[in-house]
Design an enzyme around this catalytic site. Structure first.
Site, short mmCIF file in Angstrom:
data_model
loop_
_atom_site.label_atom_id
_atom_site.label_comp_id
_atom_site.label_asym_id
_atom_site.label_seq_id
_atom_site.Cartn_x
_atom_site.Cartn_y
_atom_site.Cartn_z
N GLU A 178 30.87 35.37 42.67
CA GLU A 178 30.93 33.92 42.44
C GLU A 178 29.54 33.28 42.41
O GLU A 178 29.01 32.90 43.45
CB GLU A 178 31.79 33.25 43.52
CG GLU A 178 31.92 31.74 43.29
CD GLU A 178 32.80 31.02 44.32
OE1 GLU A 178 33.27 31.66 45.28
OE2 GLU A 178 33.01 29.82 44.15
N LYS A 220 33.93 34.89 39.24
CA LYS A 220 34.42 33.54 39.57
C LYS A 220 33.32 32.53 39.27
O LYS A 220 32.49 32.22 40.13
CB LYS A 220 34.83 33.49 41.05
CG LYS A 220 35.28 32.11 41.51
CD LYS A 220 36.04 32.17 42.82
CE LYS A 220 36.33 30.77 43.35
NZ LYS A 220 37.32 30.75 44.41
#
Ligand code: 13P
Length: 341
Positions: A178, A220
């Protein structure tokens, strides 16, 4: 490392019509959320709240995996059932946030680096034993004045992300990678596109140098979107088109799926953007959600810590999960929200 198994888990995390529930708020963050609804944050209230979500049968049909905070992965429901068992019974995969938050980055005023690598190799097998099959590490890149983000900040953060991802795969855990470019500023969508592209290019370079197998990760990212305080915010189609363009330029087709964070978008905005991207179609990876706020704002504000509100809060959560599940298929329509309201 068994890459076939990692790939199976990654594929399941981005299965058609499903996405990830980010319920991994740190104790500090969940306290802030509870403060806004007048609920005291205690071990029990945090457990009750999360148990309520995991027992939302309708909503959990659209949830492929749940990201947990360290406290939650060890907690038991009121009736003694481990919360991880509730998640598994609902047909979902337990996951764990393993980063330890951020610290100021030396020589880069106003910027931070995510920490938590030191004992990670020892912690991961314990989480695996407890049922976690994927993990999350969030790098935070701000956009601001005075040359922010610096190359130093991006480089330090993506290096840590790649080190984390490699450690996860060795422990047979799928890393959610992420790199979040924040939408907090007053920048326009063009600036977000430029920074997001650089961050993603460097992320995949570091993943390569750290020998991370792309078939065994889930990305992500943020969407390419105007800053919240921007005077001219881009519309839904533009966000969708620009996000897909940047991702196609940066994310190899070997990655099974991309699960977006909501990052401060309204519930419906986050759904509409995901839906518009999937309506573009012809993408090399699955595109779905890994939302925290955009899935939990509705149930939190309905629940308010009262047991008599549990059923209504579960309906609110289930509605958002269903809407996002449809958006992951490109089958959401705005009037589906009005009908439910
Ligand atoms: P938001 O969807 O609230 O941005 O949270 C997702 C997440 O897990 C951030 O790390």
């Amino acid at each position: 490392m068994n890459l076939d198994e990692l790939n199976k888990v990654a594929q399941a995390m981005v299965a058609p019509g499903k996405g990830i529930l980010a319920a991994d708020e740190s104790s500090g963050t969940i306290k802030k959320r509870f403060d806004t609804i007048g609920v005291e944050s205690t071990e029990d209230s945090r457990r009750d709240y999360r148990e309520m979500l995991f027992r939302s049968t309708e909503g959990m049909r659209h949830i492929s995996g749940v990201i947990l905070y360290d406290e939650t992965i060890w907690q038991k429901a009121k009736d003694g059932t481990p919360l991880v068992e509730l998640i598994k019974k609902a047909g979902s995969i337990p996951g764990i946030k393993v980063d330890e938050g951020t610290k100021p980055l030396p020589n880069c005023p106003g910027e931070v680096v995510t920490i938590g690598l030191d004992k990670l190799a020892d912690r991961l097998p314990k989480y695996y034993e407890q049922g976690a099959r994927f993990a999350k590490w969030r790098a935070v890149i701000d956009i601001g004045a005075n040359g922010i983000p610096t190359y130093t900040c991006i480089r330090a953060n993506v290096h840590a992300l790649a080190r984390y991802a490699a450690l996860c795969q060795v422990a047979q855990i799928v890393p959610i990678v992420e790199p979040e470019v924040l939408m907090d500023g007053d920048h326009d969508i063009e600036r977000c596109a430029t920074v997001s592209e650089l961050v993603l290019k460097l992320t995949f370079e570091e993943l390569y140098f750290n020998r991370v197998a792309l078939e065994g990760i889930v990305l992500k990212p943020n969407m390419v979107i105007s800053g919240k305080k921007s005077g001219k915010r881009a519309g839904i189609e533009e966000v969708a088109e620009r996000t897909v363009k940047v991702l196609k330029n940066c994310v190899p087709g070997a990655v099974p799926g991309i699960a977006f964070l909501s990052g401060g978008q309204s519930d419906e905005e986050a759904t509409a953007h995901l839906d518009a991207m999937n309506k573009i179609g012809n993408l090399p990876w699955a595109l779905t959600f890994s939302y925290g706020r955009a899935l939990q704002h509705a149930p939190q504000t309905t629940w308010k810590g009262k047991s008599e509100n549990v059923a209504a809060a579960q309906r609110a959560f289930s509605h958002r999960a269903k809407m996002n599940g449809l958006a992951a298929l490109g089958q959401w329509k705005a009037d589906m929200e009005k009908k439910a309201a």
